[in-house]
Motif scaffolding. Structure first.
Motif, PDB file in Angstrom:
ATOM      1  N   ALA A   1     -63.553   7.894 -55.482  1.00  0.00           N
ATOM      2  CA  ALA A   1     -64.405   8.582 -54.432  1.00  0.00           C
ATOM      3  C   ALA A   1     -63.831   9.787 -54.502  1.00  0.00           C
ATOM      4  O   ALA A   1     -64.386  10.989 -54.471  1.00  0.00           O
ATOM      5  CB  ALA A   1     -64.733   7.862 -53.316  1.00  0.00           C
ATOM      6  N   ARG A   2     -62.706   9.963 -53.936  1.00  0.00           N
ATOM      7  CA  ARG A   2     -61.917  11.138 -53.518  1.00  0.00           C
ATOM      8  C   ARG A   2     -62.111  12.121 -54.686  1.00  0.00           C
ATOM      9  O   ARG A   2     -62.041  13.242 -54.551  1.00  0.00           O
ATOM     10  CB  ARG A   2     -60.490  10.965 -53.060  1.00  0.00           C
ATOM     11  CG  ARG A   2     -59.821  12.101 -52.320  1.00  0.00           C
ATOM     12  CD  ARG A   2     -58.647  11.581 -51.469  1.00  0.00           C
ATOM     13  NE  ARG A   2     -57.840  12.710 -51.022  1.00  0.00           N
ATOM     14  CZ  ARG A   2     -56.882  12.890 -49.958  1.00  0.00           C
ATOM     15  NH1 ARG A   2     -56.951  11.593 -49.325  1.00  0.00           N
ATOM     16  NH2 ARG A   2     -56.176  13.720 -49.662  1.00  0.00           N
ATOM     17  N   LYS A   3     -61.694  11.515 -55.937  1.00  0.00           N
ATOM     18  CA  LYS A   3     -61.528  12.308 -57.018  1.00  0.00           C
ATOM     19  C   LYS A   3     -63.047  13.062 -57.418  1.00  0.00           C
ATOM     20  O   LYS A   3     -63.234  14.022 -57.705  1.00  0.00           O
ATOM     21  CB  LYS A   3     -61.083  11.627 -58.339  1.00  0.00           C
ATOM     22  CG  LYS A   3     -61.153  12.445 -59.509  1.00  0.00           C
ATOM     23  CD  LYS A   3     -60.706  11.313 -60.734  1.00  0.00           C
ATOM     24  CE  LYS A   3     -60.581  11.940 -62.138  1.00  0.00           C
ATOM     25  NZ  LYS A   3     -61.831  11.863 -62.760  1.00  0.00           N
ATOM     26  N   TYR A   4     -64.166  12.067 -57.158  1.00  0.00           N
ATOM     27  CA  TYR A   4     -65.224  12.739 -57.252  1.00  0.00           C
ATOM     28  C   TYR A   4     -65.761  13.766 -56.302  1.00  0.00           C
ATOM     29  O   TYR A   4     -66.426  14.465 -56.764  1.00  0.00           O
ATOM     30  CB  TYR A   4     -66.511  11.302 -57.375  1.00  0.00           C
ATOM     31  CG  TYR A   4     -66.225  10.505 -58.747  1.00  0.00           C
ATOM     32  CD1 TYR A   4     -66.241  11.048 -59.827  1.00  0.00           C
ATOM     33  CD2 TYR A   4     -66.162   9.417 -58.398  1.00  0.00           C
ATOM     34  CE1 TYR A   4     -65.887  10.243 -60.957  1.00  0.00           C
ATOM     35  CE2 TYR A   4     -66.039   8.311 -59.639  1.00  0.00           C
ATOM     36  CZ  TYR A   4     -66.126   8.794 -60.892  1.00  0.00           C
ATOM     37  OH  TYR A   4     -65.796   7.930 -61.733  1.00  0.00           O
ATOM     38  N   PHE A   5     -65.272  13.565 -55.370  1.00  0.00           N
ATOM     39  CA  PHE A   5     -65.606  14.461 -54.161  1.00  0.00           C
ATOM     40  C   PHE A   5     -64.992  15.743 -54.420  1.00  0.00           C
ATOM     41  O   PHE A   5     -65.582  16.858 -54.076  1.00  0.00           O
ATOM     42  CB  PHE A   5     -65.503  14.070 -52.736  1.00  0.00           C
ATOM     43  CG  PHE A   5     -66.290  12.936 -52.303  1.00  0.00           C
ATOM     44  CD1 PHE A   5     -67.575  13.157 -52.596  1.00  0.00           C
ATOM     45  CD2 PHE A   5     -65.721  11.749 -51.627  1.00  0.00           C
ATOM     46  CE1 PHE A   5     -68.416  12.030 -52.055  1.00  0.00           C
ATOM     47  CE2 PHE A   5     -66.601  10.734 -51.134  1.00  0.00           C
ATOM     48  CZ  PHE A   5     -68.025  10.957 -51.517  1.00  0.00           C
ATOM     49  N   GLU A   6     -63.615  15.745 -54.888  1.00  0.00           N
ATOM     50  CA  GLU A   6     -62.943  16.870 -55.204  1.00  0.00           C
ATOM     51  C   GLU A   6     -63.716  17.456 -56.379  1.00  0.00           C
ATOM     52  O   GLU A   6     -63.769  18.816 -56.438  1.00  0.00           O
ATOM     53  CB  GLU A   6     -61.417  16.458 -55.697  1.00  0.00           C
ATOM     54  CG  GLU A   6     -60.465  15.994 -54.781  1.00  0.00           C
ATOM     55  CD  GLU A   6     -59.244  15.447 -55.286  1.00  0.00           C
ATOM     56  OE1 GLU A   6     -58.950  15.350 -56.272  1.00  0.00           O
ATOM     57  OE2 GLU A   6     -58.228  15.136 -54.504  1.00  0.00           O
TER      58      GLU A   6
ATOM     59  N   CYS B   1     -59.897  13.213 -46.887  1.00  0.00           N
ATOM     60  CA  CYS B   1     -58.505  13.919 -46.505  1.00  0.00           C
ATOM     61  C   CYS B   1     -58.285  13.606 -45.108  1.00  0.00           C
ATOM     62  O   CYS B   1     -57.077  13.158 -44.765  1.00  0.00           O
ATOM     63  CB  CYS B   1     -58.518  15.308 -46.557  1.00  0.00           C
ATOM     64  SG  CYS B   1     -58.677  15.607 -48.488  1.00  0.00           S
ATOM     65  N   TYR B   2     -59.078  13.778 -44.265  1.00  0.00           N
ATOM     66  CA  TYR B   2     -59.025  13.327 -42.519  1.00  0.00           C
ATOM     67  C   TYR B   2     -58.527  12.124 -42.453  1.00  0.00           C
ATOM     68  O   TYR B   2     -57.468  11.676 -41.749  1.00  0.00           O
ATOM     69  CB  TYR B   2     -60.210  13.840 -42.039  1.00  0.00           C
ATOM     70  CG  TYR B   2     -60.093  13.536 -40.484  1.00  0.00           C
ATOM     71  CD1 TYR B   2     -59.232  14.558 -39.703  1.00  0.00           C
ATOM     72  CD2 TYR B   2     -60.514  12.293 -39.757  1.00  0.00           C
ATOM     73  CE1 TYR B   2     -59.284  14.382 -38.085  1.00  0.00           C
ATOM     74  CE2 TYR B   2     -60.157  12.054 -38.549  1.00  0.00           C
ATOM     75  CZ  TYR B   2     -59.484  12.980 -37.555  1.00  0.00           C
ATOM     76  OH  TYR B   2     -59.383  12.977 -36.323  1.00  0.00           O
ATOM     77  N   GLN B   3     -59.028  11.084 -43.027  1.00  0.00           N
ATOM     78  CA  GLN B   3     -58.903   9.755 -42.743  1.00  0.00           C
ATOM     79  C   GLN B   3     -57.774   8.947 -43.556  1.00  0.00           C
ATOM     80  O   GLN B   3     -57.185   8.044 -43.396  1.00  0.00           O
ATOM     81  CB  GLN B   3     -60.018   8.956 -43.136  1.00  0.00           C
ATOM     82  CG  GLN B   3     -61.105   9.290 -42.126  1.00  0.00           C
ATOM     83  CD  GLN B   3     -62.425   8.387 -42.257  1.00  0.00           C
ATOM     84  OE1 GLN B   3     -62.539   7.520 -43.076  1.00  0.00           O
ATOM     85  NE2 GLN B   3     -63.292   8.705 -40.993  1.00  0.00           N
ATOM     86  N   GLY B   4     -57.170   9.786 -44.785  1.00  0.00           N
ATOM     87  CA  GLY B   4     -56.371   9.290 -45.662  1.00  0.00           C
ATOM     88  C   GLY B   4     -56.788   8.248 -46.452  1.00  0.00           C
ATOM     89  O   GLY B   4     -56.094   7.114 -47.052  1.00  0.00           O
ATOM     90  N   LEU B   5     -57.977   8.336 -47.053  1.00  0.00           N
ATOM     91  CA  LEU B   5     -58.783   7.609 -48.015  1.00  0.00           C
ATOM     92  C   LEU B   5     -58.512   8.038 -49.410  1.00  0.00           C
ATOM     93  O   LEU B   5     -58.807   9.279 -49.583  1.00  0.00           O
ATOM     94  CB  LEU B   5     -60.550   7.181 -47.588  1.00  0.00           C
ATOM     95  CG  LEU B   5     -60.356   6.867 -46.212  1.00  0.00           C
ATOM     96  CD1 LEU B   5     -62.176   6.869 -45.997  1.00  0.00           C
ATOM     97  CD2 LEU B   5     -60.222   5.473 -46.073  1.00  0.00           C
ATOM     98  N   GLY B   6     -57.976   7.371 -50.302  1.00  0.00           N
ATOM     99  CA  GLY B   6     -58.048   7.648 -51.666  1.00  0.00           C
ATOM    100  C   GLY B   6     -56.783   8.329 -51.880  1.00  0.00           C
ATOM    101  O   GLY B   6     -56.622   9.152 -53.056  1.00  0.00           O
ATOM    102  N   GLY B   7     -55.949   8.736 -50.964  1.00  0.00           N
ATOM    103  CA  GLY B   7     -54.916   9.629 -51.008  1.00  0.00           C
ATOM    104  C   GLY B   7     -54.090   9.600 -49.740  1.00  0.00           C
ATOM    105  O   GLY B   7     -54.496   8.843 -48.794  1.00  0.00           O
ATOM    106  N   PRO B   8     -53.102  10.508 -49.445  1.00  0.00           N
ATOM    107  CA  PRO B   8     -52.298  10.598 -48.150  1.00  0.00           C
ATOM    108  C   PRO B   8     -53.345  11.431 -47.369  1.00  0.00           C
ATOM    109  O   PRO B   8     -54.234  12.334 -47.731  1.00  0.00           O
ATOM    110  CB  PRO B   8     -51.280  11.573 -48.561  1.00  0.00           C
ATOM    111  CG  PRO B   8     -51.704  12.239 -49.830  1.00  0.00           C
ATOM    112  CD  PRO B   8     -52.423  11.129 -50.592  1.00  0.00           C
ATOM    113  N   ARG B   9     -52.975  11.244 -45.921  1.00  0.00           N
ATOM    114  CA  ARG B   9     -53.661  11.921 -44.897  1.00  0.00           C
ATOM    115  C   ARG B   9     -53.325  13.358 -45.150  1.00  0.00           C
ATOM    116  O   ARG B   9     -52.163  13.478 -45.190  1.00  0.00           O
ATOM    117  CB  ARG B   9     -53.569  11.510 -43.669  1.00  0.00           C
ATOM    118  CG  ARG B   9     -54.447  11.992 -42.517  1.00  0.00           C
ATOM    119  CD  ARG B   9     -54.435  11.010 -41.296  1.00  0.00           C
ATOM    120  NE  ARG B   9     -55.460  11.646 -40.270  1.00  0.00           N
ATOM    121  CZ  ARG B   9     -55.288  11.734 -38.924  1.00  0.00           C
ATOM    122  NH1 ARG B   9     -54.182  11.497 -38.573  1.00  0.00           N
ATOM    123  NH2 ARG B   9     -56.247  12.064 -38.372  1.00  0.00           N
TER     124      ARG B   9
END
Length: 100
Positions: free
Chosen positions: A9-14, A32-40
């Protein structure tokens, strides 16, 4: 696996943010704020929220105001919070009702 799904999901949002999607930017900010799919990453969350907020994204405005109110990734600044919330109120008034 949920962590893998968050990563996708993070990749798609990027990718959506790179394609100039306002919703993609705001959603990437949340990830990014919640640290989902990668570091906070509060710096990146702030960047995403700020750009989406400049373009009138309601939730990004609220999230950005919250970051300034709590001093998360930015210096606390109640003047900025007040300015952002005035924009939120104007958008609510323009819409005729508060969003759910």
């Amino acid at each position: 696996d949920i962590a893998a799904n968050h990563g996708k999901a993070r990749k798609y949002f990027e990718e959506a943010a790179e394609q100039d999607s306002i919703d993609g930017l705001a959603s990437l900010g949340v990830m990014c704020y919640q640290g989902l799919g990668g570091p906070r990453d509060l710096r990146r969350a702030h960047e995403c929220y700020a750009e989406a907020a400049e373009r009138g994204h309601f939730q990004a405005l609220v999230s950005l105001a919250s970051m300034y109110h709590n001093g998360e990734g930015v210096q606390k600044c109640e003047e900025t919070v007040k300015s952002l919330m005035q924009i939120v109120e104007a958008l609510e008034k323009e819409a005729g009702a508060k969003p759910e």
